[in-house]
Design an enzyme around this catalytic site. Sequence first.
Site, PDB file in Angstrom:
ATOM      1  N   SER A 174      -9.883   1.783   2.657  1.00  0.00           N
ATOM      2  CA  SER A 174      -8.986   2.552   1.837  1.00  0.00           C
ATOM      3  C   SER A 174      -7.944   1.727   1.071  1.00  0.00           C
ATOM      4  CB  SER A 174      -8.253   3.585   2.696  1.00  0.00           C
ATOM      5  OG  SER A 174      -7.372   2.945   3.585  1.00  0.00           O
ATOM      6  N   SER A 181     -10.034  -0.568   6.850  1.00  0.00           N
ATOM      7  CA  SER A 181      -9.396  -0.358   5.542  1.00  0.00           C
ATOM      8  C   SER A 181      -8.687  -1.569   4.964  1.00  0.00           C
ATOM      9  CB  SER A 181      -8.414   0.808   5.621  1.00  0.00           C
ATOM     10  OG  SER A 181      -9.113   2.030   5.515  1.00  0.00           O
ATOM     11  N   LYS A 211       0.850  -1.194   0.000  1.00  0.00           N
ATOM     12  CA  LYS A 211       0.000   0.000   0.000  1.00  0.00           C
ATOM     13  C   LYS A 211       0.885   1.243   0.000  1.00  0.00           C
ATOM     14  CE  LYS A 211      -3.971   1.944   2.531  1.00  0.00           C
ATOM     15  NZ  LYS A 211      -4.837   1.794   3.724  1.00  0.00           N
TER      16      LYS A 211
END
Lengths: 102, 482
Positions: B154, B178, B79
């Site tokens: 997210s 997330s 990420k």
Amino acid sequence: MADALTDADIKKIAKLSRLSLSDSQVGPVRSQLSSILGHIAQLQAVPVEGVEPMAHPLRIVNRLDNDEPKATMPVEELLKNAPAVEDRFLAVPKVLGDGGGA
Amino acid sequence: MSGAHRPLVEICGDVRAGKVTARSRVEAYLAEIAKREPEIHAFNEVHADAARAQADAVDAAVKAGRDPGALAGAVIAIKDNIVMREGKTTCSSKMLANYRSPFDATVIEKLRAAGAVFIGKTNLDEFAMGSSTENSAFGVTKNPHDTTRVSGGSSGGSAAAVAARFCDASLGSDTGGSIRQPAALCGCVGFKPTYGRVSRYGLVAFGSSLDQIGPFAHSVEDAALVYDSLVGRDPSDSTTADVAHEPLAAKVREPVARLRVGIPREYKSPANAPAVAAAYERAIAAAKAFGAEIVDVELPLTDLGISTYYVIAPAEASSNLARYDGIRYGHRAKLAPGEDLEMLYSKSRAEGFGPEVQRRILLGTYVLSSGYYDAYYKRALQVRRLIKEEFDRAFEKCDVILGPTSPIPAFPIGGMKDPLSMYLCDVYTVNTNIAGIPGISINAGFADEGGARLPVGIQLQSKAFAEETLLRAAAMFEKALA
């Protein structure tokens, strides 16, 4: 409990947040924040008398590490990300004077 | 990279034994990425050359008779809010569009040491604020199961990268769901460990009392294998807990004897989409079928989680994001004549941050401001304790709590206009972070919706540091629901 948010409130919060909002943004931001705060108002109905606030999920105590020197990151490496540099320093607009800034 | 899933531990075993090269695995994934990435947009950056070089180093080690580690040749996506030396770390924000980290996050160091290969940085909602990746400054990540729909967020890019088979596993961060919500929406496994299990050094901070790094993977066992390499106390992160960890990957296939599965009545909400309610019932039936004891538990504060979270997380974010001032790194606005330092801060921040990040900074500043602190922030911290105590009581009666991960499957891109309705999608995930306990989402089947076949996830939660029970129970559900 807090009264309804006004445009003046939004401008004040924006100033505290160091975010410049244009006049046309103030209204929409006010209505979005009001809607979120309206939902959050349900917290007011929870009996919390005597409950200790919980800032952190772990019960941890301050931990001291051994005082051993370690290599730090090279200044040149760190300055590569800086938007404006003079010699080995960060360049910023004038900080004092003219009654502005600090 | 199609066909039945082969356990990552076996694949890495083959790499360590020289039966397959890490390089050939990287090339296969790069070919897959070349084919489908343009329509998915899971990545902010694909690090093809760096991945090849890392893979070659792994293969060279094997040839030289050295063991590259438990994750030898495992291809992992990261990420883009976790810093590493390769490429940029942007947080999907204009603010950090050109930021290059001079150091590796602790989790990156650990994965490197275990022989993993990094394929690239994945897209996210800007600064991890959102549930759809629509808040990315660089475009939305599409759901591999239906590219008209969101991948969740997210960590949507990390979930989509696994679901689209662009990698063996990926890392995400989870502040209010997330990792688990995008895993549910993309049909893979997403695991948020206990707060304190995994170092956040090098994770760009959002809500520091909530953030936790964890893996996405194709199976619970694979997630456990990656997790085993991440765990541990880190001198660079004082919030890492000094709690013993035994490697779990080899254990997750052992069923938990006399497993007690808690079912909170609050999780059977009428707000659940029919497909989600059906998946939940299937999972409960599966638990009964494999002999678990079903226990009714009560979590009456479930619905207050969103309100609690949207005070605490923005408050912490407003403080954490104060560092982006246009001075040391990040976007700097151009000043007009006569504009001062103060204007440099507020213009840089207004130009660099997107609307959702600005909204949360404003909200956080408001709830922390003089006159409102007690009414909002202090009260939220008190409710936080009540939520944690509610979980404590539930876990006296059960080992894991079973529920939906998200009340709805993947929704159409652009279909959720109002910020508050997006926030409400986090109802089943935020309380895990509020209490600091671990949670995992696994796939529980598919739903036919609008001509698409959409994955539906279920979530298991356990008490803090009970990852072994949690993952073994998750593997039981995974097997039963396959």
